[in-house]
Design an enzyme around this catalytic site. Structure first.
Site, mmCIF file in Angstrom:
data_model
loop_
_atom_site.group_PDB
_atom_site.id
_atom_site.type_symbol
_atom_site.label_atom_id
_atom_site.label_comp_id
_atom_site.label_asym_id
_atom_site.label_seq_id
_atom_site.Cartn_x
_atom_site.Cartn_y
_atom_site.Cartn_z
ATOM 1 N N PHE A 1 -71.762 -27.662 19.500
ATOM 2 C CA PHE A 1 -71.240 -26.297 19.386
ATOM 3 C C PHE A 1 -70.852 -26.041 17.929
ATOM 4 C CE2 PHE A 1 -68.854 -22.502 20.815
ATOM 5 C CZ PHE A 1 -69.801 -22.013 21.706
ATOM 6 N N HIS B 1 -68.750 -28.102 10.942
ATOM 7 C CA HIS B 1 -69.797 -29.110 11.116
ATOM 8 C C HIS B 1 -70.839 -29.042 9.994
ATOM 9 C CE1 HIS B 1 -68.439 -28.412 15.395
ATOM 10 N NE2 HIS B 1 -68.392 -29.725 15.356
#
Lengths: 286, 286
Positions: free
Chosen positions: B32, B37
């Site tokens: 997700f 990230h």
């Protein structure tokens, strides 16, 4: 033979060996070598490009009232034995180099560690699993060789390597025995003359149990009672710590010898606690 | 970008990469993906020959009453994001391939794991340390990149890697925030409109605490009381799980802000538990 004591240097060497695509055979030991150890070294020598043996009396796998301080040591002798066995690298780290003062990471293997030696030595296998993980990270071996005398240790390490995906093949090798059947152990030097005479009955008791299982007796209580009677009669100087029948992989007690079963014993003499075990193979059902 | 789901295959690839002397940068994630990230992926992309990202919602780090079942997932989106970030291998194992039914090995990091999130999530860091060890064994990276939002996780992994001699360099990277200061988190999607409006005050409260420390206030109680007051006033929909000042490495509570201190908070909203932290740098003594 090269002697390496710095863990960082050992790791650099092992990374280079991997780059060079060498196969590395590893034998972790606590030293005071006997033929049990050399049989593992020779196995590795025949199969690996490079043989690494670690010699580390690991404080973390000894309990507070155990024999860490008097565990037998003889580095000069060990060096000679390892060199003669064709070992390439003898890794001899200091405890201070292996454990930071605030080290707080532990590898535990539940279930497999719980019974047998784990019952009387509650932090032993945590110490073993943690140090073997560390040694595997430092030596980065292709395969590692363990003696089957410490069969629960072998089961713990095999489970750990599988569960943690450690890229090392774990190999177990047969127990090496004296002519009278006593399993070789660094701790045998602590036996008195009388104890030494009685100690081979540990193996004989397990052998008798295995023979009963092989003859088709499946009730584990019957098998163990026979072995226990032999110990009581012929090794009265030893106190039986445990005498059990367990599954070879899970190390969980079994009640019926319907397949391969490990008969395992620990016997406490005055200054030495000895362990031994034997794989019993019941006959196949008709 | 290659997608690999079989752990064995991942390990074979990583061993080959090591033979080829490639540097491997690794970003372990639960998917997700947001800019937190991608910032880690970009860091790895700039420094490694090969970038591996794992996407694994690890059941072992969720407690029985936590949000494993509704943890947000969007593999199609994640695949696109990872490919755009220049990731070479996306490793997406199934839980059944990662954990044998009788898996029983755990890596625990005492001390560092005990407080903060470890206090409210007692098996969380054991699950994290175990799966990260497994992922390191499968991916065999040169370095691994973690976000500082999970600063206790970063401290746990750093300690673990040091204690177990795992040959991986652990890198922490700064928190990525929304324009209003809210730390990016996959769980932010669970905030209601009103909660989303209040959530940035977690960061503002920590910022205020850090400013007090930077101004020379050394009493941690005073610093935390100020931050707590801000949360009570401006984020009343959130229940403070913890608000603490800890040592950046040991994660142990400190009473006096005499050196670098991490101010860390966890706040429970109706469907999301958010964490955030900030490094406070007190002025040097004259």
């Amino acid at each position: 033979m090269r002697i390496v004591s710095d863990p960082k240097q050992m790791q650099e060497i092992s990374i280079d060996l991997r780059y060079e695509r060498k196969t590395v055979g590893f034998v972790p030991t606590m030293g005071f070598f006997h033929q049990g150890h050399t049989s593992l070294m020779e196995y590795a020598r025949e199969r690996a490009d490079v043989v690494v043996v670690s010699l580390f009396v690991n404080p973390a796998q000894f309990g507070p009232n155990e024999d860490l301080d008097r565990y037998p040591r003889d580095l000069d002798h060990d060096r000679e034995v390892a060199a003669s066995a064709g070992v390439d690298i003898l890794f001899t780290p200091d405890p201070a180099a292996m454990y930071a003062p605030d080290a707080s990471t532990f590898v535990t293997v539940e279930g497999v560690s719980a019974g047998l030696c784990g019952a009387s030595r509650p932090t032993h296998f945590r110490g073993v699993a943690t140090v073997v993980t560390k040694l595997f990270m430092l030596v980065n071996p292709t395969f590692a060789v363990f003696g089957e005398k410490d069969r629960q240790q072998l089961a713990v390490i095999s489970r750990m390597v599988r569960d943690l995906n450690i890229p090392v093949a774990v190999v177990g090798r047969p127990i090496v025995r004296e002519a009278d059947g006593l399993a070789l152990s660094s701790r045998n030097v602590f036996l008195s003359r009388e104890e030494r005479d009685q100690a081979p009955w540990i193996n004989k008791a397990l052998e008798a149990g295995a023979a009963l299982a092989a003859s088709g007796i499946r009730d584990v209580k019957t098998i163990l009672a026979a072995a226990r009677d032999i110990l009581a009669a012929y090794a009265p100087l030893g106190a039986v710590d445990y005498l059990e029948a367990v599954d070879p992989e899970s190390m969980q007690p079994v009640e019926t010898a319907a397949g391969p079963v490990v008969l395992a014993a620990a016997v406490q003499f005055s200054r030495a606690r000895l362990i031994d075990n034997r794989l019993a193979l019941p006959p196949h059902e008709a």
